[in-house]
Design a protein around this motif. Structure first.
Motif, short mmCIF file in Angstrom:
data_model
loop_
_atom_site.label_atom_id
_atom_site.label_comp_id
_atom_site.label_asym_id
_atom_site.label_seq_id
_atom_site.Cartn_x
_atom_site.Cartn_y
_atom_site.Cartn_z
N ILE A 1 0.84 -1.19 0.00
CA ILE A 1 0.00 0.00 0.00
C ILE A 1 0.87 1.24 0.00
O ILE A 1 0.63 2.19 -0.74
N GLU A 2 1.94 1.24 0.82
CA GLU A 2 2.83 2.40 0.86
C GLU A 2 3.58 2.60 -0.45
O GLU A 2 3.85 3.72 -0.84
N GLY A 27 -4.13 3.20 -6.85
CA GLY A 27 -4.19 1.87 -7.43
C GLY A 27 -3.98 0.82 -6.37
O GLY A 27 -3.99 1.12 -5.18
N GLY A 28 -3.76 -0.39 -6.81
CA GLY A 28 -3.56 -1.47 -5.87
C GLY A 28 -3.16 -2.75 -6.56
O GLY A 28 -3.15 -2.85 -7.78
N VAL A 29 -2.85 -3.75 -5.75
CA VAL A 29 -2.46 -5.07 -6.22
C VAL A 29 -3.24 -6.07 -5.38
O VAL A 29 -3.41 -5.88 -4.17
N GLY A 30 -3.75 -7.12 -6.01
CA GLY A 30 -4.50 -8.11 -5.26
C GLY A 30 -4.89 -9.29 -6.12
O GLY A 30 -4.24 -9.59 -7.12
N PHE A 39 -4.75 -2.72 -10.18
CA PHE A 39 -5.74 -1.79 -10.69
C PHE A 39 -5.14 -0.40 -10.61
O PHE A 39 -4.42 -0.05 -9.68
N ALA A 40 -5.39 0.35 -11.68
CA ALA A 40 -4.82 1.69 -11.80
C ALA A 40 -5.92 2.64 -12.26
O ALA A 40 -6.83 2.25 -12.98
N PHE A 41 -5.81 3.88 -11.82
CA PHE A 41 -6.77 4.91 -12.16
C PHE A 41 -6.06 5.95 -13.03
O PHE A 41 -5.10 6.57 -12.59
N ILE A 42 -6.53 6.11 -14.27
CA ILE A 42 -5.89 6.99 -15.24
C ILE A 42 -6.92 7.99 -15.75
O ILE A 42 -8.00 7.60 -16.21
#
Length: 135
Positions: A1-2, A27-30, A39-42
């Protein structure tokens, strides 16, 4: 997260002849649909989005806090104007959707992040992680 929220990540897309990268902190990983995903926000106006949409592929790179200056340059300068390079998590888009104001259950969130000053609502990309490259 960091790594994403505080140290940031680079989102890169394109091919050897033409590509771009940008700094992202959302964004994040999972795991989703039994697949490892990011997931990424563009935002739609970002130059990198054109490359993601053209190939439905992108990479996510984590450089670490010692490279904060590189993240700042990649986040503030357009690839239309300067040359940028890098790679790390290789990803294939499996889903994308535009963020819509009407779908927010908390109506205070949308106006805080989306307006003429802050820019258009993001597109959410969910991508399967195909490979992880480590130095």
């Amino acid at each position: 997260i960091e790594l994403i929220g505080k140290e940031w990540m680079l989102v890169s897309a394109g091919d050897k002849e033409k590509f771009n990268m940008m700094t992202a902190s959302w964004g994040g990983v999972g795991v989703l649909w039994n697949r490892p995903v990011v997931f990424a926000f563009i935002r739609p106006e970002r130059y990198t989005r054109e490359f993601i949409d053209a190939r439905n592929e992108f990479t996510i790179t984590f450089l670490g806090p010692e490279h904060r200056k590189a993240h700042s340059i990649c986040g503030s300068k357009s690839g239309r104007e300067i040359d940028k390079v890098a790679l790390t998590l290789e990803c294939k888009v499996v889903y994308k959707s535009e963020i819509e104001e009407a779908k927010f259950l908390d109506p205070t969130v949308f106006p805080r992040w989306y307006d003429e000053k802050n820019g258009n609502a993001h597109i959410v990309y969910i991508a399967e992680i195909l490979n992880a490259w480590e130095k």
